[in-house]
Design a protein around this motif. Structure first.
Motif, PDB file in Angstrom:
ATOM      1  N   GLU A  42     107.951  16.790 -58.120  1.00  0.00           N
ATOM      2  CA  GLU A  42     108.214  17.211 -59.487  1.00  0.00           C
ATOM      3  C   GLU A  42     106.919  17.704 -60.113  1.00  0.00           C
ATOM      4  OE1 GLU A  42     110.088  14.363 -61.999  1.00  0.00           O
ATOM      5  OE2 GLU A  42     112.009  14.561 -60.975  1.00  0.00           O
ATOM      6  N   PRO A  43     106.989  18.828 -60.852  1.00  0.00           N
ATOM      7  CA  PRO A  43     105.775  19.338 -61.503  1.00  0.00           C
ATOM      8  C   PRO A  43     105.392  18.467 -62.693  1.00  0.00           C
ATOM      9  CG  PRO A  43     107.666  20.711 -62.055  1.00  0.00           C
ATOM     10  CD  PRO A  43     108.136  19.698 -61.055  1.00  0.00           C
ATOM     11  N   CYS A  44     104.127  18.360 -62.903  1.00  0.00           N
ATOM     12  CA  CYS A  44     103.599  17.582 -64.024  1.00  0.00           C
ATOM     13  C   CYS A  44     102.443  18.402 -64.616  1.00  0.00           C
ATOM     14  CB  CYS A  44     103.126  16.220 -63.530  1.00  0.00           C
ATOM     15  SG  CYS A  44     102.534  15.175 -64.859  1.00  0.00           S
ATOM     16  N   VAL A  45     102.608  18.886 -65.850  1.00  0.00           N
ATOM     17  CA  VAL A  45     101.597  19.725 -66.479  1.00  0.00           C
ATOM     18  C   VAL A  45     100.544  18.834 -67.123  1.00  0.00           C
ATOM     19  CG1 VAL A  45     101.184  21.488 -68.235  1.00  0.00           C
ATOM     20  CG2 VAL A  45     103.273  21.561 -66.862  1.00  0.00           C
ATOM     21  N   GLN A  46      99.293  19.096 -66.795  1.00  0.00           N
ATOM     22  CA  GLN A  46      98.168  18.340 -67.346  1.00  0.00           C
ATOM     23  C   GLN A  46      97.341  19.281 -68.228  1.00  0.00           C
ATOM     24  OE1 GLN A  46      97.439  15.009 -66.582  1.00  0.00           O
ATOM     25  NE2 GLN A  46      99.394  14.989 -65.525  1.00  0.00           N
ATOM     26  N   SER A  47      96.780  18.740 -69.289  1.00  0.00           N
ATOM     27  CA  SER A  47      95.927  19.556 -70.146  1.00  0.00           C
ATOM     28  C   SER A  47      94.489  19.061 -70.033  1.00  0.00           C
ATOM     29  CB  SER A  47      96.400  19.482 -71.595  1.00  0.00           C
ATOM     30  OG  SER A  47      96.268  18.168 -72.076  1.00  0.00           O
ATOM     31  N   PHE A  48      93.580  19.943 -70.352  1.00  0.00           N
ATOM     32  CA  PHE A  48      92.169  19.577 -70.401  1.00  0.00           C
ATOM     33  C   PHE A  48      91.527  20.407 -71.505  1.00  0.00           C
ATOM     34  CE2 PHE A  48      92.473  23.139 -67.542  1.00  0.00           C
ATOM     35  CZ  PHE A  48      91.369  23.928 -67.848  1.00  0.00           C
ATOM     36  N   SER A  49      90.410  19.938 -72.006  1.00  0.00           N
ATOM     37  CA  SER A  49      89.672  20.717 -72.997  1.00  0.00           C
ATOM     38  C   SER A  49      88.233  20.857 -72.517  1.00  0.00           C
ATOM     39  CB  SER A  49      89.735  20.055 -74.373  1.00  0.00           C
ATOM     40  OG  SER A  49      89.123  18.801 -74.327  1.00  0.00           O
ATOM     41  N   ARG A  50      87.625  21.942 -72.957  1.00  0.00           N
ATOM     42  CA  ARG A  50      86.238  22.198 -72.583  1.00  0.00           C
ATOM     43  C   ARG A  50      85.586  22.963 -73.718  1.00  0.00           C
ATOM     44  NH1 ARG A  50      86.453  27.453 -68.835  1.00  0.00           N
ATOM     45  NH2 ARG A  50      88.310  28.318 -69.784  1.00  0.00           N
ATOM     46  N   MET A  51      84.291  22.896 -73.744  1.00  0.00           N
ATOM     47  CA  MET A  51      83.520  23.635 -74.735  1.00  0.00           C
ATOM     48  C   MET A  51      83.117  24.966 -74.116  1.00  0.00           C
ATOM     49  SD  MET A  51      83.620  21.704 -77.304  1.00  0.00           S
ATOM     50  CE  MET A  51      82.440  22.297 -78.469  1.00  0.00           C
ATOM     51  N   VAL A  52      83.359  26.041 -74.864  1.00  0.00           N
ATOM     52  CA  VAL A  52      83.064  27.382 -74.396  1.00  0.00           C
ATOM     53  C   VAL A  52      81.975  27.978 -75.290  1.00  0.00           C
ATOM     54  CG1 VAL A  52      84.013  29.674 -74.006  1.00  0.00           C
ATOM     55  CG2 VAL A  52      85.413  27.648 -73.592  1.00  0.00           C
ATOM     56  N   LYS A  53      80.983  28.576 -74.671  1.00  0.00           N
ATOM     57  CA  LYS A  53      79.898  29.231 -75.396  1.00  0.00           C
ATOM     58  C   LYS A  53      80.424  30.557 -75.938  1.00  0.00           C
ATOM     59  CE  LYS A  53      75.083  30.171 -74.427  1.00  0.00           C
ATOM     60  NZ  LYS A  53      74.120  30.297 -73.339  1.00  0.00           N
ATOM     61  N   TRP A  64      73.296  38.228 -83.921  1.00  0.00           N
ATOM     62  CA  TRP A  64      74.193  37.454 -83.068  1.00  0.00           C
ATOM     63  C   TRP A  64      73.657  36.041 -82.925  1.00  0.00           C
ATOM     64  CZ3 TRP A  64      78.730  39.314 -81.133  1.00  0.00           C
ATOM     65  CH2 TRP A  64      78.926  40.693 -81.192  1.00  0.00           C
ATOM     66  N   CYS A  65      74.551  35.079 -82.845  1.00  0.00           N
ATOM     67  CA  CYS A  65      74.144  33.697 -82.584  1.00  0.00           C
ATOM     68  C   CYS A  65      75.152  33.041 -81.643  1.00  0.00           C
ATOM     69  CB  CYS A  65      74.000  32.917 -83.874  1.00  0.00           C
ATOM     70  SG  CYS A  65      75.547  32.738 -84.777  1.00  0.00           S
ATOM     71  N   VAL A  66      74.729  31.960 -81.084  1.00  0.00           N
ATOM     72  CA  VAL A  66      75.575  31.241 -80.143  1.00  0.00           C
ATOM     73  C   VAL A  66      76.241  30.072 -80.865  1.00  0.00           C
ATOM     74  CG1 VAL A  66      75.589  29.845 -78.043  1.00  0.00           C
ATOM     75  CG2 VAL A  66      74.107  31.834 -78.218  1.00  0.00           C
ATOM     76  N   SER A  67      77.533  29.923 -80.613  1.00  0.00           N
ATOM     77  CA  SER A  67      78.246  28.739 -81.104  1.00  0.00           C
ATOM     78  C   SER A  67      79.157  28.238 -79.969  1.00  0.00           C
ATOM     79  CB  SER A  67      79.068  29.072 -82.344  1.00  0.00           C
ATOM     80  OG  SER A  67      80.155  29.872 -82.016  1.00  0.00           O
ATOM     81  N   TYR A  68      79.682  27.087 -80.149  1.00  0.00           N
ATOM     82  CA  TYR A  68      80.556  26.499 -79.128  1.00  0.00           C
ATOM     83  C   TYR A  68      81.914  26.194 -79.759  1.00  0.00           C
ATOM     84  CZ  TYR A  68      76.433  26.013 -76.253  1.00  0.00           C
ATOM     85  OH  TYR A  68      75.316  26.273 -75.521  1.00  0.00           O
ATOM     86  N   GLU A  69      82.946  26.522 -79.007  1.00  0.00           N
ATOM     87  CA  GLU A  69      84.303  26.245 -79.463  1.00  0.00           C
ATOM     88  C   GLU A  69      85.032  25.437 -78.392  1.00  0.00           C
ATOM     89  OE1 GLU A  69      86.489  29.713 -80.445  1.00  0.00           O
ATOM     90  OE2 GLU A  69      85.058  30.370 -81.970  1.00  0.00           O
TER      91      GLU A  69
END
Length: 160
Positions: A42-53, A64-69
């Motif tokens: 059976e499929p099981c969907v997993q989520s994850f989060s990460r910080m992106v530059k 221009w400046c760098v931020s993280y989302e």
């Protein structure tokens, strides 16, 4: 992944394909419903989060400046689950047996309840049962109409 009979025989180190399998169209073979523990993926969907530059425009004195989302992502994993399911399997009908690699159940067994009308199991010949006088058939299931046959119900005289 579900292993087929050939792969399973290799994994188990035995020859499953050599076993005679009973099938619906073979003589004296009956379907039987059985409960079996069956595995499913059976499929099981997993989520994850990460910080992106991220580069942004219009920051302070620089252009221009760098931020993280924080970004969310998803992936699918499969887990093995087991359920009890009814499956149809084919076995010899009651009173019949399979020997060697015969295509079906060709040997009639004589056990208690096989012979009708007082018949006894036969030890010899092609007859399964030895029938008492007035009865015939492989299981003594047919009677001769002797004496008072009333509308084809001849056995009433025999029962009294």
């Amino acid at each position: 992944m579900r292993a087929g009979p050939a792969l399973l025989s290799v994994l188990l180190g035995c020859a499953l394909a050599a076993e005679p399998r009973l099938q619906r169209d073979m003589p004296n073979v009956c379907p039987v419903l059985e409960l079996a523990l069956v595995g499913h993926q059976e499929p099981c969907v997993q989520s994850f989060s990460r910080m992106v530059k991220m580069w942004k425009q219009g920051c302070t004195k620089r252009r221009w400046c760098v931020s993280y989302e924080r970004r969310s992502g998803y992936y699918t994993v499969y887990k093995q689950v087991y359920r009890m399911e009814q499956q149809t399997v084919y076995r010899c009908c009651p009173g019949w047996a399979q020997q060697d690699n015969e295509p079906g159940c060709l040997h009639l067994l004589c056990t208690a309840g096989t012979c009708f009308n007082g018949g006894k199991c036969s030890e010899e010949g092609s007859q399964v049962c030895q029938c008492p006088a007035g009865f015939q058939g492989p299981r003594c299931q047919y009677g001769e109409c002797i004496g008072n046959c009333l509308k084809g119900i001849w056995w009433l005289d025999k029962m009294q």
